[in-house]
Design a protein around this motif. Structure first.
Motif, PDB file in Angstrom:
ATOM      1  N   GLY A   1       0.818  -1.207   0.000  1.00 48.00           N
ATOM      2  CA  GLY A   1       0.000   0.000   0.000  1.00 48.00           C
ATOM      3  C   GLY A   1       0.852   1.256   0.000  1.00 48.00           C
ATOM      4  N   GLY A   2       1.890   1.270   0.843  1.00 48.61           N
ATOM      5  CA  GLY A   2       2.777   2.429   0.894  1.00 48.61           C
ATOM      6  C   GLY A   2       3.516   2.631  -0.419  1.00 48.61           C
ATOM      7  N   ILE A   3       4.005   1.541  -1.017  1.00 49.87           N
ATOM      8  CA  ILE A   3       4.714   1.638  -2.294  1.00 49.87           C
ATOM      9  C   ILE A   3       3.772   2.102  -3.400  1.00 49.87           C
ATOM     10  N   ALA A   4       2.541   1.590  -3.401  1.00 48.00           N
ATOM     11  CA  ALA A   4       1.573   1.975  -4.434  1.00 48.00           C
ATOM     12  C   ALA A   4       1.251   3.462  -4.368  1.00 48.00           C
ATOM     13  N   ASP A   5       1.126   4.006  -3.148  1.00 47.86           N
ATOM     14  CA  ASP A   5       0.858   5.435  -3.005  1.00 47.86           C
ATOM     15  C   ASP A   5       2.015   6.278  -3.522  1.00 47.86           C
ATOM     16  N   LYS A   6       3.238   5.775  -3.344  1.00 51.60           N
ATOM     17  CA  LYS A   6       4.416   6.555  -3.708  1.00 51.60           C
ATOM     18  C   LYS A   6       4.785   6.405  -5.179  1.00 51.60           C
ATOM     19  N   TRP A   7       4.721   5.193  -5.717  1.00 53.71           N
ATOM     20  CA  TRP A   7       5.226   4.931  -7.059  1.00 53.71           C
ATOM     21  C   TRP A   7       4.140   4.643  -8.094  1.00 53.71           C
ATOM     22  N   GLY A   8       2.909   4.516  -7.647  1.00 55.13           N
ATOM     23  CA  GLY A   8       1.830   4.229  -8.593  1.00 55.13           C
ATOM     24  C   GLY A   8       1.306   2.819  -8.431  1.00 55.13           C
ATOM     25  N   LYS A   9      -0.002   2.671  -8.542  1.00 52.89           N
ATOM     26  CA  LYS A   9      -0.643   1.385  -8.273  1.00 52.89           C
ATOM     27  C   LYS A   9      -0.322   0.342  -9.336  1.00 52.89           C
ATOM     28  N   LYS A  10      -0.381   0.724 -10.608  1.00 55.29           N
ATOM     29  CA  LYS A  10      -0.223  -0.272 -11.673  1.00 55.29           C
ATOM     30  C   LYS A  10       1.143  -0.949 -11.614  1.00 55.29           C
ATOM     31  N   ILE A  11       2.204  -0.178 -11.639  1.00 56.15           N
ATOM     32  CA  ILE A  11       3.548  -0.770 -11.653  1.00 56.15           C
ATOM     33  C   ILE A  11       3.811  -1.572 -10.391  1.00 56.15           C
ATOM     34  N   CYS A  12       3.264  -1.102  -9.262  1.00 59.10           N
ATOM     35  CA  CYS A  12       3.449  -1.813  -7.994  1.00 59.10           C
ATOM     36  C   CYS A  12       2.750  -3.168  -8.021  1.00 59.10           C
ATOM     37  N   LEU A  13       1.490  -3.189  -8.461  1.00 54.15           N
ATOM     38  CA  LEU A  13       0.717  -4.430  -8.445  1.00 54.15           C
ATOM     39  C   LEU A  13       1.249  -5.434  -9.467  1.00 54.15           C
ATOM     40  N   VAL A  14       1.615  -4.950 -10.653  1.00 48.66           N
ATOM     41  CA  VAL A  14       2.206  -5.848 -11.653  1.00 48.66           C
ATOM     42  C   VAL A  14       3.474  -6.491 -11.094  1.00 48.66           C
ATOM     43  N   THR A  15       4.315  -5.677 -10.469  1.00 51.08           N
ATOM     44  CA  THR A  15       5.578  -6.175  -9.930  1.00 51.08           C
ATOM     45  C   THR A  15       5.366  -7.244  -8.863  1.00 51.08           C
ATOM     46  N   PHE A  16       4.454  -6.966  -7.925  1.00 53.34           N
ATOM     47  CA  PHE A  16       4.296  -7.892  -6.803  1.00 53.34           C
ATOM     48  C   PHE A  16       3.532  -9.156  -7.187  1.00 53.34           C
ATOM     49  N   TYR A  17       2.637  -9.089  -8.175  1.00 56.87           N
ATOM     50  CA  TYR A  17       2.042 -10.340  -8.660  1.00 56.87           C
ATOM     51  C   TYR A  17       3.119 -11.224  -9.301  1.00 56.87           C
ATOM     52  N   LEU A  18       4.048 -10.596 -10.029  1.00 53.67           N
ATOM     53  CA  LEU A  18       5.142 -11.366 -10.636  1.00 53.67           C
ATOM     54  C   LEU A  18       6.085 -11.908  -9.567  1.00 53.67           C
ATOM     55  N   VAL A  19       6.359 -11.094  -8.541  1.00 52.22           N
ATOM     56  CA  VAL A  19       7.196 -11.564  -7.421  1.00 52.22           C
ATOM     57  C   VAL A  19       6.544 -12.761  -6.742  1.00 52.22           C
ATOM     58  N   GLY A  20       5.228 -12.664  -6.523  1.00 50.52           N
ATOM     59  CA  GLY A  20       4.505 -13.781  -5.918  1.00 50.52           C
ATOM     60  C   GLY A  20       4.556 -15.027  -6.782  1.00 50.52           C
ATOM     61  N   ALA A  21       4.438 -14.844  -8.107  1.00 55.19           N
ATOM     62  CA  ALA A  21       4.500 -15.991  -9.026  1.00 55.19           C
ATOM     63  C   ALA A  21       5.860 -16.676  -8.947  1.00 55.19           C
TER      64      ALA A  21
END
Length: 444
Positions: A290-310
């Motif tokens: 949540g903190g990263i998404a507020d600072k760097w943007g939701k799209k790039i944050c969520l794409v990154t962490f779904y890939l990290v989770g994968a």
């Protein structure tokens, strides 16, 4: 805090079935088969599918505070019915009814949290609120661990009805949506709420949705229509598919992770520890993402962490040191539960104020199909007698699909693209919750 309490209570009710499942399997009066036990778990998910869509839509019309209280009332009372159930059929019926309330809490809580959070803290505050979900599941497990032998499975379930005691507090302390009040013309009440919440400076224009061209109030049809208008339609597809994949991961891994780790050669005790790491990491990860998404943007944050989770899921198929695998399990939890909860917050922030509850509820209802599918996929792989590694491969692919569909969501959401059909043009920048896209408009 009110939304956090409601989500925490829901998390307990969601997690309590898994916590009492061993006791239910040994309950001689019912003599349930594994298939029947699995069916009992699906009833609540079906109820949540219906409840998210229905109550989310009703919250935009009848008030978010009112529907939050109704949702908690439904699932808390249903827990009493589950605890007293004389047969598996009645047990399942009350789980279904409780699911209606559980499905309604999330879209309503999401809309309220997003509305009353500053734009620069919306994702973090939503992650903080939704961390109660993972903590509630953890509390259910701890209560069962400590009390199951003393009060039985019925007693552990009945504890889920305790939110009834704080329902008057929730009804009084939860502020009604300013946007909802102003849409309904209740300006004096809105001013009182703003004063109570110390919103300064308070300007009605900052909280009022953009007026319709004909001057009429927004209807339920308007709330549904906007999801499939212009760029919003592409965003809706992206949200629905990615949330579908996200909840498939959440419920698939929650159901099968201990069994998968046992198949990989770990003892039962350590395999259960993997599940605890999975849950705790997701609770903490929600705040991080949540903190990263507020600072760097939701799209790039969520794409990154779904890939990290994968990647974390995929790496579990290898015979690593147990502590290294704890790290990969933590990444899997963050890349599934944590990322999905922040994604839900983006749904509530993406659509116009008058459609927040509806849009969030419909997206979560579609995603519940993924939640139901998750455990079934693991069961299908097992029944097909495929190597256990295929579970990790397939779940990792699903995480990649979630990232792909998030990537296709247009970043220019909010009121501007939603109102193109109303012939609006940009005017000046305003502050406030309704101005989530930092735009105001004037009618041509």
């Amino acid at each position: 805090m009110c939304c956090f309490i409601a989500i925490l209570a829901e998390g307990y009710d969601v997690g309590v079935l898994g916590a009492i499942l061993p006791a239910l399997s040994e309950y001689e009066a019912w003599a349930l088969s594994p298939l029947e036990l699995g069916a009992l778990g699906s009833y609540a998910l079906i109820g949540m599918l219906i409840g998210a869509m229905t109550i989310g839509t009703l919250s935009d019309r009848y008030g978010r505070r009112n529907m939050l209280v109704v949702s908690v009332l439904i699932f808390a009372v249903a827990q009493i019915g589950v605890a007293l159930a004389p047969s598996p059929e009645v047990f399942g019926l009350f789980r279904l009814i409780g699911g209606l309330g559980m499905g309604g809490v999330i879209p309503v809580g999401a809309a309220l949290t997003i509305e009353y959070s500053p734009p620069e803290k919306r994702s973090f505050n939503y992650g903080l609120m939704y961390s109660g979900y993972s903590l509630g599941i953890l509390v259910a497990g701890l209560v069962a661990f400590v009390l199951l032998e003393h009060i039985g499975w019925r007693g552990v379930v009945a504890i889920g009805a305790l939110p009834l005691l704080i329902l008057p507090f929730l009804a009084k302390a939860t502020p009604e949506s300013l946007e909802y009040l102003l849409i309904r013309g209740r300006t004096e009440e809105a001013a009182q709420v703003a004063s109570k919440l110390k919103i300064t400076p308070y300007r009605e224009a900052d909280w009022k949705p953009i007026p319709k061209a004909d001057g009429k109030k927004y209807s339920t049809v308007d709330s549904i229509k906007v999801m499939f208008t212009g760029k919003m339609a592409l965003g809706t597809i992206g949200f629905w598919i990615s949330l579908f994949c996200g909840l498939l991961l959440v419920y698939g891994l929650n159901t099968w992770l201990p069994s998968l780790m046992r198949s990989a050669g770990y003892e039962l005790g350590s395999s259960l520890t993997f599940l605890m790491v999975f849950s705790l990491a997701s609770a903490i990860g929600g705040l991080l993402i949540g903190g990263i998404a507020d600072k760097w943007g939701k799209k790039i944050c969520l794409v990154t962490f779904y890939l990290v989770g994968a990647v974390g899921i995929l790496m579990l198929m290898f015979p690593n040191n147990i502590f290294i695998n704890y790290g990969f399990v933590a990444l899997a939890g963050i890349g599934s539960i944590s990322t999905s909860l922040v994604l839900t917050g983006w749904v509530a922030d993406y659509y116009p104020a008058y459609a927040r509850g509806t849009a969030t509820g419909w997206a979560l209802s579609f995603a519940r199909i993924g939640a139901i599918s998750g455990p079934l996929i693991g069961g299908w792989i097992g029944s097909a007698q495929l190597p256990f590694e295929w579970n990790f491969i397939i779940f990792a692919i699903i995480g990649g699909i979630a990232a792909l569909f998030i990537f296709m969501i247009p970043t220019k959401g909010g009121e501007q693209s939603a109102q193109q059909d109303l012939e609006l043009e940009p005017d000046t920048t305003v502050a406030g919750s309704t101005a989530a896209t930092e735009q105001s408009y004037k009618v041509k």
